[in-house]
Scaffold this motif. Structure first.
Motif, short mmCIF file in Angstrom:
data_model
loop_
_atom_site.label_atom_id
_atom_site.label_comp_id
_atom_site.label_asym_id
_atom_site.label_seq_id
_atom_site.Cartn_x
_atom_site.Cartn_y
_atom_site.Cartn_z
N TYR A 227 0.82 -1.21 0.00
CA TYR A 227 0.00 0.00 0.00
C TYR A 227 0.86 1.27 0.00
O TYR A 227 0.39 2.33 -0.43
CB TYR A 227 -0.91 0.01 1.22
N SER A 228 2.10 1.17 0.50
CA SER A 228 2.95 2.36 0.52
C SER A 228 3.35 2.83 -0.87
O SER A 228 3.82 3.95 -1.03
CB SER A 228 4.21 2.08 1.34
N PHE A 229 3.14 1.98 -1.88
CA PHE A 229 3.45 2.35 -3.26
C PHE A 229 2.19 2.72 -4.04
O PHE A 229 2.23 2.80 -5.26
CB PHE A 229 4.16 1.20 -3.97
N SER B 96 -3.74 2.44 -9.03
CA SER B 96 -3.35 3.47 -8.06
C SER B 96 -1.86 3.43 -7.73
O SER B 96 -1.41 4.16 -6.85
CB SER B 96 -4.15 3.29 -6.76
N PHE B 97 -1.10 2.61 -8.45
CA PHE B 97 0.33 2.49 -8.19
C PHE B 97 1.03 3.82 -8.51
O PHE B 97 0.89 4.34 -9.62
CB PHE B 97 0.92 1.36 -9.03
N VAL B 98 1.79 4.35 -7.54
CA VAL B 98 2.47 5.64 -7.72
C VAL B 98 3.98 5.53 -7.58
O VAL B 98 4.68 6.53 -7.54
CB VAL B 98 1.93 6.68 -6.71
N GLY B 99 4.50 4.32 -7.45
CA GLY B 99 5.94 4.14 -7.32
C GLY B 99 6.47 4.67 -5.99
O GLY B 99 5.88 4.43 -4.94
N PHE B 100 7.56 5.43 -6.08
CA PHE B 100 8.19 5.96 -4.87
C PHE B 100 7.71 7.37 -4.53
O PHE B 100 8.35 8.05 -3.73
CB PHE B 100 9.71 5.96 -5.04
N ASP B 101 6.61 7.81 -5.14
CA ASP B 101 6.12 9.17 -4.88
C ASP B 101 5.79 9.38 -3.40
O ASP B 101 6.06 10.46 -2.85
CB ASP B 101 4.89 9.45 -5.74
N ASN B 102 5.21 8.39 -2.77
CA ASN B 102 4.85 8.54 -1.35
C ASN B 102 6.10 8.69 -0.48
O ASN B 102 6.10 9.45 0.50
CB ASN B 102 4.04 7.33 -0.88
N TYR B 103 7.16 7.98 -0.84
CA TYR B 103 8.41 8.08 -0.08
C TYR B 103 9.06 9.45 -0.30
O TYR B 103 9.63 10.04 0.63
CB TYR B 103 9.36 6.96 -0.48
N ILE B 104 8.97 9.95 -1.52
CA ILE B 104 9.51 11.28 -1.81
C ILE B 104 8.72 12.34 -1.04
O ILE B 104 9.30 13.27 -0.46
CB ILE B 104 9.48 11.55 -3.32
N VAL C 80 0.87 7.73 1.91
CA VAL C 80 2.02 8.47 2.46
C VAL C 80 2.28 8.04 3.90
O VAL C 80 3.44 7.86 4.31
CB VAL C 80 1.77 9.98 2.37
N ALA C 81 1.21 7.88 4.67
CA ALA C 81 1.38 7.45 6.07
C ALA C 81 2.03 6.07 6.13
O ALA C 81 2.90 5.82 6.98
CB ALA C 81 0.02 7.43 6.77
N GLN C 82 1.63 5.19 5.21
CA GLN C 82 2.23 3.85 5.20
C GLN C 82 3.68 3.90 4.76
O GLN C 82 4.52 3.15 5.26
CB GLN C 82 1.43 2.94 4.27
N ALA C 83 4.02 4.79 3.83
CA ALA C 83 5.41 4.96 3.42
C ALA C 83 6.26 5.45 4.59
O ALA C 83 7.39 4.99 4.80
CB ALA C 83 5.50 5.94 2.24
N GLN C 84 5.72 6.38 5.37
CA GLN C 84 6.42 6.84 6.56
C GLN C 84 6.61 5.70 7.55
O GLN C 84 7.67 5.60 8.20
CB GLN C 84 5.64 7.98 7.21
N ALA C 85 5.62 4.83 7.67
CA ALA C 85 5.73 3.69 8.58
C ALA C 85 6.82 2.73 8.12
O ALA C 85 7.56 2.18 8.96
CB ALA C 85 4.39 2.97 8.68
N VAL C 86 6.95 2.52 6.83
CA VAL C 86 8.00 1.64 6.31
C VAL C 86 9.37 2.24 6.57
O VAL C 86 10.31 1.55 7.00
CB VAL C 86 7.80 1.38 4.80
N ILE C 87 9.52 3.54 6.34
CA ILE C 87 10.78 4.23 6.65
C ILE C 87 11.09 4.11 8.13
O ILE C 87 12.23 3.85 8.53
CB ILE C 87 10.70 5.70 6.22
N PHE C 88 10.08 4.30 8.94
CA PHE C 88 10.21 4.18 10.39
C PHE C 88 10.72 2.80 10.77
O PHE C 88 11.66 2.66 11.58
CB PHE C 88 8.83 4.45 11.01
N PHE C 89 10.14 1.76 10.19
CA PHE C 89 10.56 0.39 10.47
C PHE C 89 12.01 0.16 10.07
O PHE C 89 12.79 -0.44 10.81
CB PHE C 89 9.65 -0.59 9.74
N LEU C 90 12.40 0.63 8.89
CA LEU C 90 13.76 0.42 8.42
C LEU C 90 14.78 1.12 9.31
O LEU C 90 15.85 0.58 9.60
CB LEU C 90 13.89 0.93 6.97
N ILE C 91 14.45 2.32 9.78
CA ILE C 91 15.36 3.05 10.67
C ILE C 91 15.54 2.31 11.98
O ILE C 91 16.67 2.10 12.45
CB ILE C 91 14.84 4.49 10.91
#
Length: 297
Positions: free
Chosen positions: A34-36, A52-60, A267-278
């Motif tokens: 969902y983060s993508f 609805s696929f947006v690639g890495f836009d949510n991470y950006i 976007v919230a899910q992308a932030q959660a994935v970044i959070f997990f990786l950190i």
């Protein structure tokens, strides 16, 4: 008995495996997918999942959003201070109780009890302490001791950081103390006696005997304090509600859906994935470094 467990091992483990897959693994990987996408919580903005696929836009968007980067650095600053404070206080408690022979159980209970409180309840209690007791009574110009720094601690990002550290140290130090006590009790007393015979004083015995042999406990405590500090949510929500630029990462992820219209769960899910990786990267590095310093005896 061993034959019984070997025979029924798969059936006995199956409920736990299913629970892990359904509650943890499946939502985790679904969240990564969902983060993508442009997921809106109940529907996909493009129509279907693939549309609805947006690639890495949510991470950006996550990294280009000022609130997320501010929350990230605020969380890092809090984590550094909190990890140091909790470990120092917990180790000091453990060493102190190691020198007490009467009433040790009572002291352990008293120090451990704050850990039993829920994060939200404790946050509101400490909010009252900082806002009323400290600001209007103890540290006011007409109070017992006028300290302006200790007033309005929840209404300034620097003060709020130390307020969070005070609160979480009060809550967590007793639990971490028990881990340190277990590590201290496993160190043979013969080593201290040999060091004392060789002329080592208390400080030298601590750094040459206690600290190296306590590294296994330090590894566990550092892992727990690092992970808990990065994941802090309830206390941040109850104490400051993220106001005055005091949002931490977990609260930032929670509030992203409120800050965006329509709510952008992608976007919230992308932030959660970044959070997990950190958190995963820092925790793994910390465990590797501290375990490499452990000493066997």
């Amino acid at each position: 008995m061993d034959k019984y467990f070997k025979r029924w091992f798969g059936i006995l483990v199956l409920p736990a495996v299913l629970l892990f897959v359904l509650v943890i693994a499946l939502p985790f990987f679904t969240g990564i997918v969902y983060s993508f996408t442009s997921w809106r919580g109940t529907y996909f903005a493009g129509g279907t999942l693939f549309q609805s696929f947006v690639g890495f836009d949510n991470y950006i968007k996550a990294f280009t959003t000022g609130t997320f980067t501010r929350s990230l650095w605020y969380t890092v600053a809090y984590t550094v201070v909190a990890v140091i404070a909790i470990n120092l206080v917990a180790l000091a408690f453990a060493l102190m109780l190691g020198s007490i022979h009467r009433g040790v159980g009572m002291y352990r209970t008293v120090f451990f009890m704050p850990n039993m409180l829920g994060g939200l309840a404790m946050g509101y209690v400490w909010q009252f302490i900082f806002q009323v007791v400290y600001t209007d009574l103890i540290f006011s110009p007409d109070g017992l001791l006028h300290l302006e720094f200790m007033r309005y601690m929840t209404q300034d990002p620097v003060k709020a950081l130390f307020a969070l550290v005070i609160m979480t140290t009060w809550q967590s130090a007793g639990y971490m103390m028990l881990i340190y006590i277990g590590g201290l009790n496993s160190i043979p007393s013969d080593l201290y006696e040999a060091a004392a015979i060789d002329g080592a004083g208390p400080v030298r015995r601590f750094f040459k005997v206690t600290l190296p042999l306590l590294m296994s406990s330090i590894t566990v405590v550092l892992f727990l304090t690092l992970a808990n500090s990065f994941k802090l949510l309830d206390q941040n929500l109850a104490l400051t509600n993220g106001d005055f630029d005091t949002r931490m990462l977990a609260l930032q992820i929670l509030r992203t859906t409120r800050d965006t219209q329509p709510p952008n769960y992608g976007v919230a899910q992308a932030q959660a994935v970044i959070f997990f990786l950190i958190v995963a990267a820092i925790s793994l590095i910390q465990v590797y470094v501290t375990r490499s310093r452990e000493v066997e005896f």
